[in-house]
Design a protein around this motif. Structure first.
Motif, mmCIF file in Angstrom:
data_model
loop_
_atom_site.group_PDB
_atom_site.id
_atom_site.type_symbol
_atom_site.label_atom_id
_atom_site.label_comp_id
_atom_site.label_asym_id
_atom_site.label_seq_id
_atom_site.Cartn_x
_atom_site.Cartn_y
_atom_site.Cartn_z
ATOM 1 N N GLY A 146 92.850 51.546 -39.228
ATOM 2 C CA GLY A 146 92.019 50.423 -39.447
ATOM 3 C C GLY A 146 92.938 49.302 -40.283
ATOM 4 O O GLY A 146 93.613 49.734 -41.021
ATOM 5 N N THR A 147 92.836 47.947 -39.921
ATOM 6 C CA THR A 147 93.716 47.123 -40.415
ATOM 7 C C THR A 147 93.458 47.072 -41.911
ATOM 8 O O THR A 147 92.310 46.795 -42.099
ATOM 9 N N ILE A 148 94.500 46.527 -42.600
ATOM 10 C CA ILE A 148 94.249 46.328 -44.252
ATOM 11 C C ILE A 148 94.279 44.814 -44.516
ATOM 12 O O ILE A 148 94.663 44.563 -45.551
ATOM 13 N N GLU A 149 94.377 44.076 -43.396
ATOM 14 C CA GLU A 149 94.633 42.526 -43.804
ATOM 15 C C GLU A 149 93.192 42.132 -43.322
ATOM 16 O O GLU A 149 92.603 42.411 -42.419
ATOM 17 N N ASN A 150 92.839 40.787 -44.065
ATOM 18 C CA ASN A 150 91.883 40.213 -43.917
ATOM 19 C C ASN A 150 91.889 39.214 -42.631
ATOM 20 O O ASN A 150 92.967 38.742 -42.344
ATOM 21 N N ALA A 151 90.795 39.189 -41.839
ATOM 22 C CA ALA A 151 90.825 38.197 -40.725
ATOM 23 C C ALA A 151 90.911 36.868 -41.017
ATOM 24 O O ALA A 151 90.164 36.360 -42.022
ATOM 25 N N LEU A 152 91.595 36.151 -40.148
ATOM 26 C CA LEU A 152 91.658 34.610 -40.128
ATOM 27 C C LEU A 152 90.579 34.103 -39.488
ATOM 28 O O LEU A 152 90.355 34.588 -38.328
ATOM 29 N N LYS A 153 89.804 33.193 -39.863
ATOM 30 C CA LYS A 153 88.883 32.422 -39.263
ATOM 31 C C LYS A 153 89.136 30.951 -38.824
ATOM 32 O O LYS A 153 89.348 30.164 -39.539
ATOM 33 N N PRO A 154 89.238 31.105 -37.401
ATOM 34 C CA PRO A 154 90.146 29.882 -36.960
ATOM 35 C C PRO A 154 89.235 28.500 -37.305
ATOM 36 O O PRO A 154 89.561 27.516 -37.617
ATOM 37 N N ALA A 155 87.947 28.676 -37.103
ATOM 38 C CA ALA A 155 86.935 27.419 -37.539
ATOM 39 C C ALA A 155 87.304 26.897 -39.218
ATOM 40 O O ALA A 155 87.090 25.708 -39.394
ATOM 41 N N GLN A 156 87.212 27.990 -40.013
ATOM 42 C CA GLN A 156 87.460 27.728 -41.365
ATOM 43 C C GLN A 156 88.924 26.860 -41.570
ATOM 44 O O GLN A 156 89.047 25.897 -42.116
ATOM 45 N N VAL A 157 89.760 27.563 -40.904
ATOM 46 C CA VAL A 157 91.171 27.027 -41.187
ATOM 47 C C VAL A 157 91.066 25.634 -40.672
ATOM 48 O O VAL A 157 91.809 24.725 -41.276
ATOM 49 N N ALA A 158 90.651 25.450 -39.380
ATOM 50 C CA ALA A 158 90.688 24.157 -38.726
ATOM 51 C C ALA A 158 89.983 22.940 -39.579
ATOM 52 O O ALA A 158 90.284 21.806 -39.756
ATOM 53 N N LEU A 159 88.952 23.474 -40.095
ATOM 54 C CA LEU A 159 88.007 22.386 -41.078
ATOM 55 C C LEU A 159 88.930 22.043 -42.185
ATOM 56 O O LEU A 159 88.867 20.972 -42.551
ATOM 57 N N SER A 160 89.332 23.286 -43.018
ATOM 58 C CA SER A 160 90.307 22.818 -44.056
ATOM 59 C C SER A 160 91.328 21.974 -43.773
ATOM 60 O O SER A 160 91.640 21.235 -44.650
ATOM 61 N N ALA A 161 91.913 22.226 -42.629
ATOM 62 C CA ALA A 161 93.023 21.293 -42.271
ATOM 63 C C ALA A 161 92.984 19.798 -41.922
ATOM 64 O O ALA A 161 93.820 19.192 -42.006
ATOM 65 N N GLY A 162 91.615 19.570 -41.609
ATOM 66 C CA GLY A 162 90.898 18.215 -41.435
ATOM 67 C C GLY A 162 91.014 17.953 -40.146
ATOM 68 O O GLY A 162 91.609 16.713 -39.518
#
Ligand SMILES: Cc1ncc(C[n+]2csc(CCOP(=O)(O)OP(=O)(O)O)c2C)c(N)n1
Ligand code: SF4
Length: 287
Positions: A146-162
């Motif tokens: 199992g991966t030990i990295e947290n998943a990136l959520k594209p929608a969160q990233v996109a909103l945060s970047a404006g």
């Protein structure tokens, strides 16, 4: 008058039967046909991956680029020819792994193009490694424990970047996806449609049924207001990124409008000619 048919070519996709990417291809073709666009006015630019093959399956201008580099190429194409409808497309590994830096800057820059990501939470082409959007604990070929990295959520990233236009779709809802693509193309500015597009061969967790059980369709919530950024953030966090529909849209200045001297006329239709006086001045430096 163009129809959906005109955006089809004779190339048969080599995607596995049942791959979610077929519906993305069909939705793009339907949207372009519905919008009465002509193939010569459209360019589809992709990166590398199973999804990256899409530029070869649509009858338009196109370029199958380098891994993670769909957006820099697409932005260059749009800047050179503002009259083209430019669609960039590829996978989650392509766009949110190696290409993430380009994504963030494309969002900031707000060049008028549409980015469609086929998000299958895995690297399909390279045969099943975890991707940046794989959930924590996701077992892939390279992460048997199992991966030990947290998943990136594209929608969160996109909103945060404006981002000025953000939507998510699902491969099994072609009608919704087609409509989202039409809205994204009509939007003036950078638009992202992140599509939950199952990989039936290497991802046995995020299946069509899994998505059906876990996705929240914002279009079914009549109180949802896609112009409210705080509400968009709230929904995206509440649903752990698993919401579909138009999530957020705002009108803000487009890059080209702010570049001093950027001509209304496409660079591609301007006369290619050196300014004689300037050329002579440069040459005189070497005389
Ligand atoms: C610079 C570079 N690094 C790595 C690769 C190998 N590679 C090709 S496709 C790919 C991942 C594709 O995954 P994704 O973007 O999620 O697309 P999918 O195949 O799942 O549609 C990788 C790592 C490459 N081609 N170029
Ligand atoms: S490996 Fe997965 S992503 Fe690639 S074509 Fe097959 S089903 Fe689609």
């Amino acid at each position: 008058m163009a129809t959906v048919k005109e955006f089809r070519n004779n190339v048969r996709p080599n995607w596995c039967p049942g791959c979610g990417d077929f519906s993305v291809q069909a939705s793009i073709q339907r949207a372009l046909g519905n919008m009465d666009l002509e193939p010569e006015n459209v360019a589809v630019i992709s990166g590398i991956g199973c999804s990256g093959r899409i530029s070869g399956y649509i009858n338009s201008y196109g370029l199958h680029g380098v891994h993670g580099r769909a957006l820099p190429i697409a932005q260059g194409v749009k800047l050179a020819n503002r009259d083209l409808v430019v669609i960039a497309s590829g996978g989650d590994g392509d766009g949110f792994g190696i290409g993430l830096n380009h994504f963030m800057h494309a969002v900031r820059r707000n060049i008028d193009l549409t980015y469609i990501v086929m998000d299958n939470n895995i690297y399909g082409l390279t045969k099943g490694q975890h991707s940046p959007t794989s959930a924590f604990g996701f077992k892939a070929k390279n992460t048997p424990q199992g991966t030990i990295e947290n998943a990136l959520k594209p929608a969160q990233v996109a909103l945060s970047a404006g981002i000025s236009f953000l939507a998510q779709g699902f491969s099994s809802d072609v009608n919704q996806l087609t409509s989202l693509i039409e809205q994204a193309i009509q939007h003036r500015g950078f638009s992202l449609i992140n599509v939950f597009s199952p990989c039936v061969t290497y991802n046995k967790i995020n299946t069509y049924d899994w998505y059906r059980e876990n996705i929240v369709n914002l279009e079914q919530d009549e109180n949802y207001d896609s112009s409210n950024k705080a509400l968009a953030m709230q929904k995206v966090f509440e649903t752990n990124g698993l919401c579909t529909g138009l999530i957020y849209k705002e009108d803000r200045p487009v890059f080209q409008d702010l570049v001093p001297g950027y001509k209304e006329e496409a660079i591609t239709s301007q006369e290619l000619r050196l300014d004689d006086e300037y050329f002579a001045k440069v040459m005189n430096q070497f005389a």
